[in-house]
Design a protein around this motif. Structure first.
Motif, PDB file in Angstrom:
ATOM      1  N   GLY A  34      18.619  -9.725  18.572  1.00 44.48           N
ATOM      2  CA  GLY A  34      17.625  -8.748  17.962  1.00 44.48           C
ATOM      3  C   GLY A  34      18.251  -7.431  17.888  1.00 44.48           C
ATOM      4  N   ARG A  35      18.189  -6.766  16.792  1.00 42.51           N
ATOM      5  CA  ARG A  35      18.827  -5.503  16.408  1.00 42.51           C
ATOM      6  C   ARG A  35      17.858  -4.580  16.147  1.00 42.51           C
ATOM      7  N   SER A  36      18.040  -3.389  17.005  1.00 38.77           N
ATOM      8  CA  SER A  36      17.458  -2.063  16.634  1.00 38.77           C
ATOM      9  C   SER A  36      18.446  -1.297  16.036  1.00 38.77           C
ATOM     10  N   GLY A  37      18.442  -1.155  14.799  1.00 34.90           N
ATOM     11  CA  GLY A  37      19.524  -0.760  14.121  1.00 34.90           C
ATOM     12  C   GLY A  37      19.561   0.801  14.245  1.00 34.90           C
ATOM     13  N   THR A  38      21.122   1.191  13.965  1.00 31.62           N
ATOM     14  CA  THR A  38      21.417   2.699  13.850  1.00 31.62           C
ATOM     15  C   THR A  38      20.705   3.413  13.055  1.00 31.62           C
ATOM     16  N   LEU A  39      20.500   3.007  11.920  1.00 27.81           N
ATOM     17  CA  LEU A  39      19.605   3.961  11.029  1.00 27.81           C
ATOM     18  C   LEU A  39      18.174   4.033  11.400  1.00 27.81           C
ATOM     19  N   GLN A  40      17.819   2.711  12.040  1.00 28.25           N
ATOM     20  CA  GLN A  40      16.315   2.968  12.563  1.00 28.25           C
ATOM     21  C   GLN A  40      16.207   4.015  13.685  1.00 28.25           C
ATOM     22  N   LYS A  41      17.278   3.918  14.542  1.00 27.91           N
ATOM     23  CA  LYS A  41      17.415   4.899  15.627  1.00 27.91           C
ATOM     24  C   LYS A  41      17.382   6.265  15.177  1.00 27.91           C
ATOM     25  N   ALA A  42      18.189   6.634  14.223  1.00 26.82           N
ATOM     26  CA  ALA A  42      18.304   7.757  13.523  1.00 26.82           C
ATOM     27  C   ALA A  42      17.000   8.311  13.036  1.00 26.82           C
ATOM     28  N   ALA A  43      16.322   7.421  12.461  1.00 25.34           N
ATOM     29  CA  ALA A  43      15.073   7.712  11.878  1.00 25.34           C
ATOM     30  C   ALA A  43      13.938   8.195  12.889  1.00 25.34           C
ATOM     31  N   ALA A  44      14.188   7.345  14.114  1.00 23.17           N
ATOM     32  CA  ALA A  44      13.250   7.597  15.192  1.00 23.17           C
ATOM     33  C   ALA A  44      13.388   9.173  16.002  1.00 23.17           C
ATOM     34  N   GLN A  45      14.722   9.455  16.036  1.00 19.60           N
ATOM     35  CA  GLN A  45      14.960  10.702  16.426  1.00 19.60           C
ATOM     36  C   GLN A  45      14.397  11.792  15.577  1.00 19.60           C
ATOM     37  N   ILE A  46      14.387  11.424  14.290  1.00 18.99           N
ATOM     38  CA  ILE A  46      14.045  12.640  13.332  1.00 18.99           C
ATOM     39  C   ILE A  46      12.607  12.578  13.355  1.00 18.99           C
TER      40      ILE A  46
ATOM     41  N   GLN B  28     -21.713  -2.192   8.785  1.00 16.04           N
ATOM     42  CA  GLN B  28     -20.681  -2.433   9.524  1.00 16.04           C
ATOM     43  C   GLN B  28     -19.775  -1.428   9.651  1.00 16.04           C
ATOM     44  N   PRO B  29     -18.942  -1.067  10.610  1.00 11.27           N
ATOM     45  CA  PRO B  29     -17.998  -0.074  10.800  1.00 11.27           C
ATOM     46  C   PRO B  29     -16.719  -0.342  10.011  1.00 11.27           C
ATOM     47  N   VAL B  30     -16.255   0.644   9.198  1.00 10.01           N
ATOM     48  CA  VAL B  30     -15.063   0.720   8.268  1.00 10.01           C
ATOM     49  C   VAL B  30     -13.928   1.182   9.289  1.00 10.01           C
ATOM     50  N   TYR B  31     -12.890   0.224   9.293  1.00 10.41           N
ATOM     51  CA  TYR B  31     -11.455   0.615   9.820  1.00 10.41           C
ATOM     52  C   TYR B  31     -10.441   0.729   8.750  1.00 10.41           C
ATOM     53  N   THR B  32      -9.407   1.873   9.025  1.00 11.25           N
ATOM     54  CA  THR B  32      -8.556   2.016   8.054  1.00 11.25           C
ATOM     55  C   THR B  32      -7.337   1.972   8.858  1.00 11.25           C
ATOM     56  N   ALA B  33      -5.998   1.693   8.450  1.00 10.34           N
ATOM     57  CA  ALA B  33      -4.903   1.400   8.958  1.00 10.34           C
ATOM     58  C   ALA B  33      -3.705   1.999   8.202  1.00 10.34           C
ATOM     59  N   GLU B  34      -2.807   2.815   8.671  1.00 10.18           N
ATOM     60  CA  GLU B  34      -1.881   3.174   7.935  1.00 10.18           C
ATOM     61  C   GLU B  34      -0.554   2.291   8.063  1.00 10.18           C
ATOM     62  N   ALA B  35       0.504   2.389   7.163  1.00 10.77           N
ATOM     63  CA  ALA B  35       1.478   1.398   7.217  1.00 10.77           C
ATOM     64  C   ALA B  35       2.189   1.986   8.082  1.00 10.77           C
ATOM     65  N   CYS B  36       2.979   0.888   8.796  1.00 13.42           N
ATOM     66  CA  CYS B  36       4.077   1.265   9.956  1.00 13.42           C
ATOM     67  C   CYS B  36       5.120   1.851   9.638  1.00 13.42           C
ATOM     68  N   CYS B  37       5.807   2.668  10.182  1.00 15.54           N
ATOM     69  CA  CYS B  37       7.137   2.978  10.297  1.00 15.54           C
ATOM     70  C   CYS B  37       7.603   3.775   9.031  1.00 15.54           C
TER      71      CYS B  37
ATOM     72  N   THR C  50      21.451  11.128   3.737  1.00 17.84           N
ATOM     73  CA  THR C  50      20.060  11.315   4.036  1.00 17.84           C
ATOM     74  C   THR C  50      19.315  10.006   4.107  1.00 17.84           C
ATOM     75  N   LEU C  51      18.469   9.824   4.923  1.00 18.25           N
ATOM     76  CA  LEU C  51      17.723   8.429   4.926  1.00 18.25           C
ATOM     77  C   LEU C  51      16.565   8.548   4.083  1.00 18.25           C
ATOM     78  N   VAL C  52      16.875   7.211   3.391  1.00 17.96           N
ATOM     79  CA  VAL C  52      15.514   6.866   2.390  1.00 17.96           C
ATOM     80  C   VAL C  52      15.014   5.442   2.938  1.00 17.96           C
ATOM     81  N   GLU C  53      13.839   5.377   2.562  1.00 18.04           N
ATOM     82  CA  GLU C  53      13.183   3.933   2.973  1.00 18.04           C
ATOM     83  C   GLU C  53      12.888   3.155   1.567  1.00 18.04           C
ATOM     84  N   ALA C  54      13.477   2.060   1.461  1.00 19.72           N
ATOM     85  CA  ALA C  54      13.177   1.211  -0.033  1.00 19.72           C
ATOM     86  C   ALA C  54      12.354   0.068   0.426  1.00 19.72           C
ATOM     87  N   LYS C  55      12.432  -1.026  -0.321  1.00 18.47           N
ATOM     88  CA  LYS C  55      11.697  -2.074  -0.132  1.00 18.47           C
ATOM     89  C   LYS C  55      11.571  -2.861   1.151  1.00 18.47           C
TER      90      LYS C  55
END
Length: 465
Positions: free
Chosen positions: A208-220, A22-31, A53-58
């Motif tokens: 629904g909120r796409s946050g300011t920190l999320q937008k900054a992370a997306a820009q970088i 059977q084929p094996v699939y791998t998936a990377e964590a999002c975002c 400076t942005l950091v990602e926590a739990k």
């Protein structure tokens, strides 16, 4: 035929191989944040400077190490003196100031941090300094919402105080903050004197909120984060239409309509509230514009709720020089010592001169203020050079957020710190706003009204009974 048979053979062979393995699939964590998010150079663009400076926590919570992991709060001694002077000036106009300064995201949501973030952030020290700051402001006679009981307390499931990827609070955070404001004024005569009206808040779908920190992370980093959905609320008056408001709200984007902070204030204070917050205007620019406007000057509120995300801007003398001049409506109610009406040209334009007609006035320091009004109400920046009799000069540049209605007007005190208070004013030159080669400008210089220390309205009214 041979081609078809060959195709069938290949197909059957692939099916046979697939049955065996059977084929094996791998998936990377999002975002996940990219390595670039840890580099200071990526935060040099003006729109990103507040997200270093942005950091990602739990659970994909994003934090800013500079803002969210701060452990020092408050002002220096001169800043507290200036804040008290503003509070005293408002009290002379019959206005009770209530300060709303919620805890930082890192302090309130330290449970979302991993050991990696906690290695560079000391929540215990942050809490101690934050509580001490509230006490220091309270000692100035300013009513302050007390958030200390929220520190370290577990957040309700699915009801975080802040969004996981936004610097603003959620509607739940706005609700809790409004409750604390009401508790601060509970039993006071100033609250009892407000017009009473019942308000109810109800859910009105999802936010629904796409946050300011999320937008900054997306820009970088180039990758996005999923929007966070929470309940949205609306507040309505029961029975009759909403009555006249004697409570005014000035704040950051957190006081905007999306989060219903003004509505929750109406519910818990049981009185109408008028919201003068300007999206993108900040708590400092919004306050200056409000104080200069007719809404305040002609009908000051009984209570001014001032929501801030920190006190950093309140440590700048340029803010108080503008706020105190705005509080007295510049030179509108004073006889100007100097005045002019000029059509500005490119370069420097002298608009005030102390000595015209042979009269030299002893104009020294912060006892005097300047009031400028451009003919173009869309002007948001003013650059001037003030010259004193001994040749000393001060270059002053004032700018407001593009979302704030300036009416083309700027007012500020002459400088009074250090030995500036001993300098005698000679002249002021103004340059046209950027991109504008010619415009008309009205300029006045006048004595500012005296501000005397005043007791808290809450205390004073209680003592009278």
């Amino acid at each position: 035929m041979n081609t078809l048979h060959g195709f069938a053979a290949v197909y059957l062979l692939s099916m046979s191989m697939g049955a065996q393995a059977q084929p094996v699939y791998t998936a990377e964590a999002c975002c996940k944040l990219c390595p670039q998010a840890a580099q200071a150079t990526f935060y040099e663009p003006p729109e990103l400077k507040n997200y270093a400076t942005l950091v990602e926590a739990k659970d994909q919570w994003l934090f800013r190490t500079r803002s969210d992991f701060r452990t020092d709060f408050g002002l220096d001694d001169s800043g507290y003196r200036a804040l008290k002077r503003l509070r005293d000036g408002l009290a002379q106009r019959g206005v009770e100031l209530v300060l709303v300064m919620p805890p930082s995201r890192g302090l309130l949501h330290a449970d979302r941090l991993t050991p990696l973030e906690l290695a560079t952030f000391d929540p215990a020290r942050a809490r101690q300094n934050y509580v001490q700051t509230l006490d220091r402001v309270r000692d100035l006679g300013i009513q302050v919402a007390d958030f200390s009981d929220l520190l370290g307390a577990p957040q309700p499931a699915g009801q975080p105080f802040y969004f996981k990827g936004d610097h603003n609070w959620t509607p739940y955070g706005a609700d809790r903050s409004a409750q604390l404001v009401a508790q601060t004024l509970e039993g006071s005569d100033v609250l009892k004197a407000l017009p009473h009206q019942t308000f109810t808040s109800q859910t009105a779908g999802l936010l629904g909120r796409s946050g300011t920190l999320q937008k900054a992370a997306a820009q970088i980093c180039g990758n996005g984060y999923p929007a966070q959905y929470v309940s949205r609320y609306q507040t309505r008056a029961q029975g009759n239409a909403k009555g006249p408001a004697k409570v005014a709200l000035i704040g950051t984007s957190a006081s905007g309509e999306l989060f219903n902070f003004a509505g929750f204030l109406e519910q818990y204070l049981e009185t109408p509230v008028r919201n003068f917050s300007v999206p993108g205007g900040g708590y400092d620019d919004s306050l200056i514009a409000y104080l200069l406007g007719d809404d305040f000057q002609k009908d000051p509120p009984a209570v001014l709720v001032w929501e801030t995300d920190n006190l950093d801007s309140l440590g700048k003398s340029s803010f108080y020089r503008q706020a105190m001049a705005a509080l007295s409506d510049g030179c509108e109610n004073q006889t100007p010592l100097l005045r002019s009406q000029a059509n500005l040209h490119s370069g420097r334009n002298q608009v005030l001169f102390n000595g015209g007609g042979g009269n030299v006035y002893p104009i020294k320091g912060s006892r005097y203020q300047v009031d400028l009004r451009f003919a173009d109400p869309g002007v948001h920046m003013m650059n001037a050079t003030l010259t004193y009799m001994n040749g000393r000069q001060e270059n002053i540049s004032l700018s407001r957020s593009p979302t704030v209605n300036t009416q083309g007007r700027f007012a500020f005190e002459l400088r009074g710190d250090g030995d500036w208070d001993d300098q005698t004013f000679l002249s002021m030159d103004v340059q046209p706003p950027p991109g504008m080669n010619a415009t008309s400008l009205s300029t006045r210089l006048c004595v500012k009204p005296a501000i005397t220390a005043a007791p808290s309205l809450r205390t004073a009214q209680t003592e009278e009974n």
